[in-house]
Write a protein that holds these residues in place. Structure first.
Motif, PDB file in Angstrom:
ATOM      1  N   ASP A  32       0.845  -1.195   0.000  1.00  0.00           N
ATOM      2  CA  ASP A  32       0.000   0.000   0.000  1.00  0.00           C
ATOM      3  C   ASP A  32       0.875   1.238   0.000  1.00  0.00           C
ATOM      4  OD1 ASP A  32      -1.908   2.143   0.717  1.00  0.00           O
ATOM      5  OD2 ASP A  32      -3.257   0.489   1.171  1.00  0.00           O
ATOM      6  N   HIS A  33       0.435   2.263  -0.746  1.00  0.00           N
ATOM      7  CA  HIS A  33       1.203   3.509  -0.790  1.00  0.00           C
ATOM      8  C   HIS A  33       1.016   4.341   0.472  1.00  0.00           C
ATOM      9  CE1 HIS A  33      -2.760   5.047  -1.911  1.00  0.00           C
ATOM     10  NE2 HIS A  33      -2.322   6.240  -1.604  1.00  0.00           N
ATOM     11  N   SER A 127       3.727   2.484   2.717  1.00  0.00           N
ATOM     12  CA  SER A 127       4.521   3.565   2.099  1.00  0.00           C
ATOM     13  C   SER A 127       5.329   3.042   0.914  1.00  0.00           C
ATOM     14  CB  SER A 127       5.460   4.186   3.144  1.00  0.00           C
ATOM     15  OG  SER A 127       4.727   4.716   4.226  1.00  0.00           O
ATOM     16  N   THR A 128       4.689   2.176   0.133  1.00  0.00           N
ATOM     17  CA  THR A 128       5.362   1.540  -0.991  1.00  0.00           C
ATOM     18  C   THR A 128       4.655   1.884  -2.289  1.00  0.00           C
ATOM     19  OG1 THR A 128       6.065  -0.327   0.383  1.00  0.00           O
ATOM     20  CG2 THR A 128       6.064  -0.670  -1.990  1.00  0.00           C
ATOM     21  N   SER A 129       5.372   2.468  -3.211  1.00  0.00           N
ATOM     22  CA  SER A 129       4.800   2.813  -4.507  1.00  0.00           C
ATOM     23  C   SER A 129       4.702   1.570  -5.380  1.00  0.00           C
ATOM     24  CB  SER A 129       5.671   3.860  -5.194  1.00  0.00           C
ATOM     25  OG  SER A 129       5.212   4.117  -6.489  1.00  0.00           O
ATOM     26  N   ILE A 130       3.568   1.421  -6.038  1.00  0.00           N
ATOM     27  CA  ILE A 130       3.370   0.256  -6.901  1.00  0.00           C
ATOM     28  C   ILE A 130       4.235   0.355  -8.149  1.00  0.00           C
ATOM     29  CG2 ILE A 130       1.691  -0.943  -8.356  1.00  0.00           C
ATOM     30  CD1 ILE A 130      -0.462  -0.131  -6.315  1.00  0.00           C
ATOM     31  N   GLY A 131       4.282   1.534  -8.730  1.00  0.00           N
ATOM     32  CA  GLY A 131       5.063   1.709  -9.950  1.00  0.00           C
ATOM     33  C   GLY A 131       4.449   0.958 -11.127  1.00  0.00           C
ATOM     34  N   ALA A 143       6.766  -3.667  -8.125  1.00  0.00           N
ATOM     35  CA  ALA A 143       7.656  -3.104  -7.098  1.00  0.00           C
ATOM     36  C   ALA A 143       8.850  -4.012  -6.809  1.00  0.00           C
ATOM     37  CB  ALA A 143       6.871  -2.839  -5.813  1.00  0.00           C
ATOM     38  N   THR A 154      -7.529  -1.797  -4.337  1.00  0.00           N
ATOM     39  CA  THR A 154      -7.159  -0.401  -4.082  1.00  0.00           C
ATOM     40  C   THR A 154      -8.357   0.533  -3.946  1.00  0.00           C
ATOM     41  OG1 THR A 154      -6.913  -0.138  -6.477  1.00  0.00           O
ATOM     42  CG2 THR A 154      -4.922  -0.606  -5.204  1.00  0.00           C
ATOM     43  N   THR A 165      -7.568   6.805  -4.675  1.00  0.00           N
ATOM     44  CA  THR A 165      -7.263   7.147  -6.064  1.00  0.00           C
ATOM     45  C   THR A 165      -8.045   6.225  -6.995  1.00  0.00           C
ATOM     46  OG1 THR A 165      -5.451   5.573  -6.388  1.00  0.00           O
ATOM     47  CG2 THR A 165      -4.905   7.690  -5.351  1.00  0.00           C
TER      48      THR A 165
END
Length: 391
Positions: A32-33, A127-131, A143, A154, A165
């Motif tokens: 999760d971001h 705090s992880t960006s999926i990219g 990721a 999401t 989002t």
């Protein structure tokens, strides 16, 4: 290391899907971001989380395919989630219309889901960006990690200040999965200048029946400085289309009440009669809108009955809604026709799943959307675990 599943989104659906799959033996990574899990859970129900509803059934959900939710809801019911709540010793209570809340804090539900994930040895990374997401050789690359299965959990774009989002739709588009046009649901209406008298009484609530296009709900309505809100209004907003009028019955048996008032207090004005049954500020606003200035004795019965009719079907023409910022959920989303109702897998993309609010299944106000999150999550998580065992 190849994971059995990467789950995107640490909301209610993602957490329970991860727990269900992990406890059944799958190796699960949850991404999760956000910096905290379950943010929408924490603010729900005034901080006490309306986690399900005793009356939950498929007819309480909107979807382009009204039958889609039946399978998942029947295999993991509101009673199953309640049993999980009780297993963790979380005290709860029932409010009106079957709504179940924590006695304490919504934090207990998040803690419970994290505990269930820990039991399944789920790797939770925040705090992880999926990219970018890649799909090759039957595996998903996200990721820097690789998994046999990928779960879109999401959510939708409602309540963006919580980090919401529309990334679910971006991922779906990448895999050519069709989308039912998303829109805000369970959302307040805005009104125009012609209804200024009602916007001037912001904060007034009244028991009501509200309706739109043949759909009705009986709960409270609330007048706001921008328009209309309250449970009954939020409910019908999910069924509203731009340009449609809505109506509110704010005084049952209005004919009887007004006839009796004219007989009993003929020298009084309409607002005095209305104030016997409605909040004074609302009675004053209605008096202004109806424009009847005579004493009741001098008001023709036909005019009085016309007022009574309007009180039982007070029509408004919304100029719109307050949008995703105030919407409790998002209607529309990933097309259910593209998914298996049993497993939530995308039929055309083996190993890709979509659950919770990201999918075109939207529940009524009152715990129904959480139950869809739980039920769809368990459907996907169970299937992923079965695949892991088969491998």
């Amino acid at each position: 290391m190849t994971w059995d599943a990467i789950i995107l989104g640490a909301g209610g659906a993602g957490l329970l899907a991860a727990a269900a799959a992990g406890q059944a033996g799958a190796k699960v990574l949850l991404l999760d971001h956000a910096d905290k899990p379950g943010k929408k859970i924490l603010i729900s129900g005034g901080g006490r989380c309306n986690f399900t509803n005793t009356g939950c059934e498929a007819s309480c959900f909107l979807s382009e395919n009204p039958h889609f939710a039946k399978s998942a809801l029947s295999r993991f019911t509101q009673w199953d989630f309640l049993a999980l709540i009780e297993k963790h010793g979380i005290a709860w209570h029932e409010k009106t219309l079957g709504q179940l809340f924590c006695d304490g804090s919504a934090r207990q539900v998040v803690a419970m889901l994290l505990d269930e994930c820990a039991k399944g040895q789920v790797d939770v990374r925040l705090s992880t960006s999926i990219g970018e997401i890649a799909h090759r050789d039957g595996a998903f690359h996200v990721a820097g990690e690789v998994a046999r299965n990928l779960v879109i959990a999401t959510g939708g774009p409602s309540i963006p200040k919580m980090g919401a989002t529309g990334v679910a739709y971006d991922i779906a588009a990448q895999f050519d999965v069709p989308i039912v046009t998303p829109r805000p649901a369970l959302v307040p209406f805005t009104l125009g200048e012609e209804d200024q008298a009602f916007k001037d009484i912001a904060g007034v609530a009244v028991p009501s029946v509200a309706g739109v296009a043949g759909v009705i709900f009986e709960e409270a309505s609330l007048f706001t400085h921008r328009g209309l809100s309250g449970p009954a209004i939020l409910q019908i907003s999910s069924y509203w289309s731009e340009g449609q009028p809505i109506w509110i019955n704010i005084l049952k048996d209005a004919q009887t009440h007004l006839k009796e008032a004219k007989r009993r207090m003929p020298r009084a004005h309409l607002k005095a009669a209305l104030a016997e049954h409605l909040p004074k500020r609302l009675a004053d606003a209605l008096h202004e809108v109806f424009g009847i200035t005579k004493e009741l004795a001098n008001v023709p019965d036909s005019d009085l009955m016309a007022v009574a009719e309007r009180l039982t079907r007070l029509e408004f023409q919304p100029t719109g809604t307050e949008g995703y910022a105030k919407a409790e959920v998002t209607a529309g989303g990933i097309d259910t026709n593209a998914l298996s109702s049993k497993t939530m897998e995308v039929k055309a993309v083996p190993g890709l799943f979509a659950i919770g609010e990201a999918v075109d299944v939207t529940g009524w106000l009152g715990g129904y959307n959480f139950q869809w999150a739980w039920s769809s999550a368990v459907a996907a998580g169970t299937d992923i675990a079965q695949r892991a065992r088969d491998n």
